[in-house]
Motif scaffolding. Sequence first.
Motif, PDB file in Angstrom:
ATOM      1  N   ASP A 184     -32.513 -16.831   1.546  1.00 47.67           N
ATOM      2  CA  ASP A 184     -31.587 -15.981   2.304  1.00 47.67           C
ATOM      3  C   ASP A 184     -31.722 -14.550   1.788  1.00 47.67           C
ATOM      4  O   ASP A 184     -31.443 -14.278   0.609  1.00 47.67           O
ATOM      5  N   HIS A 185     -32.146 -13.641   2.646  1.00 49.85           N
ATOM      6  CA  HIS A 185     -32.442 -12.268   2.222  1.00 49.85           C
ATOM      7  C   HIS A 185     -31.237 -11.594   1.572  1.00 49.85           C
ATOM      8  O   HIS A 185     -31.358 -10.992   0.488  1.00 49.85           O
ATOM      9  N   ASN A 186     -30.058 -11.678   2.192  1.00 47.52           N
ATOM     10  CA  ASN A 186     -28.872 -11.001   1.655  1.00 47.52           C
ATOM     11  C   ASN A 186     -28.431 -11.600   0.331  1.00 47.52           C
ATOM     12  O   ASN A 186     -28.077 -10.862  -0.609  1.00 47.52           O
ATOM     13  N   LEU A 187     -28.418 -12.938   0.252  1.00 41.75           N
ATOM     14  CA  LEU A 187     -28.016 -13.583  -0.994  1.00 41.75           C
ATOM     15  C   LEU A 187     -28.979 -13.224  -2.125  1.00 41.75           C
ATOM     16  O   LEU A 187     -28.553 -12.943  -3.255  1.00 41.75           O
ATOM     17  N   LYS A 188     -30.263 -13.216  -1.817  1.00 39.66           N
ATOM     18  CA  LYS A 188     -31.263 -12.906  -2.839  1.00 39.66           C
ATOM     19  C   LYS A 188     -31.108 -11.465  -3.329  1.00 39.66           C
ATOM     20  O   LYS A 188     -31.164 -11.195  -4.538  1.00 39.66           O
ATOM     21  N   LYS A 189     -30.896 -10.543  -2.404  1.00 40.79           N
ATOM     22  CA  LYS A 189     -30.724  -9.129  -2.772  1.00 40.79           C
ATOM     23  C   LYS A 189     -29.473  -8.949  -3.630  1.00 40.79           C
ATOM     24  O   LYS A 189     -29.510  -8.257  -4.662  1.00 40.79           O
ATOM     25  N   ASN A 190     -28.373  -9.574  -3.223  1.00 39.71           N
ATOM     26  CA  ASN A 190     -27.119  -9.448  -3.969  1.00 39.71           C
ATOM     27  C   ASN A 190     -27.208 -10.106  -5.344  1.00 39.71           C
ATOM     28  O   ASN A 190     -26.605  -9.625  -6.310  1.00 39.71           O
ATOM     29  N   LYS A 191     -27.949 -11.190  -5.437  1.00 38.54           N
ATOM     30  CA  LYS A 191     -28.140 -11.857  -6.728  1.00 38.54           C
ATOM     31  C   LYS A 191     -28.883 -10.927  -7.695  1.00 38.54           C
ATOM     32  O   LYS A 191     -28.527 -10.825  -8.877  1.00 38.54           O
TER      33      LYS A 191
END
Length: 319
Positions: A184-191
């Motif tokens: 998941d692009h957003n989850l990965k970026k936020n992580k």
Amino acid sequence: MGNIAVGIDIAKLKFDVAVWVERKKYKTKVFPNTPAGFTQLLKWLSCYGNCHICLEATGSYSITLATFLADNGITISVENPSRIHAFGQSELSRNKTDQGDAKMIARYCALHTPALWSPEPLSERQLTALVRHLSSLEEMKRMQENRQLVADEVIQSSLTAIIAYLKQQIKETKQKIKTHIDNDHNLKKNKQLLESIPGIGEIVSSSLLAYVGDMSKFSSSKEVVAYAGLNPKLCESGLFKGRSRISKTGHSALRKALYMPALAAISCNAIVKAQWERLVSRHKGGKIGICAAMRKLLQLAYGVLKSGMPFDEKIALAS
């Protein structure tokens, strides 16, 4: 004509529903807390027209039903139990039954028009389920390890097998969480943003993404702190001068997830370390200092997610 107020008191096996049709008049019914019961509720409510349903936030029970209702286009509010409890006290309610609670929640819904609720995106819901499952598995492993310390020799091999199985499940669940976030692009970026903060590693970043979700729903770091129940609560009255304590009216799993990272951040995060040293110099270390460290970590997490920029010690010190 406005929506008809409906209150739901939910328990593990069933839930009581009360429709406030007019002054001192209700229609009530009990449904099983199952997918079939959810469908029966929809059918039963269809004859009342547009409804505004309110229920208390009671973990997985309330969220499962609330998500089903929201997915089916029902107007719904999921309220803090403390608010509804205070409303009941204001009415001087003397009796407590499941049906009576459902009626009270319906009145609360009609009189206070609570804010509407909508479910988190599917990816966040799945991440929350995985993180909660991991927490349950780790708790079960600790229980079995504690049992093994005092257990009779005759059951030691069985306990060893159970612990080995739980360790394997924990390993697989951690991998599922990692894969889910990476896909998941957003989850990965936020992580990645969260892990730029010293003291926040892979486990706590996943927990923050699961328990806090989209930071845009909070207008300030104070709101996030209150959501976690880490905001100070001062108790004093008349001549009595009490001490401030954390309110604990918030997300207990989030507080638990922040505890160990806060201890680590005291030594490895310059911002948290400086705060800790100031508190210690004022004889406010110990629990007060650790809670302050948890609060500061959450505020830093809010900052990087809200800005979309990695942690910068100079910016954090200047703010």
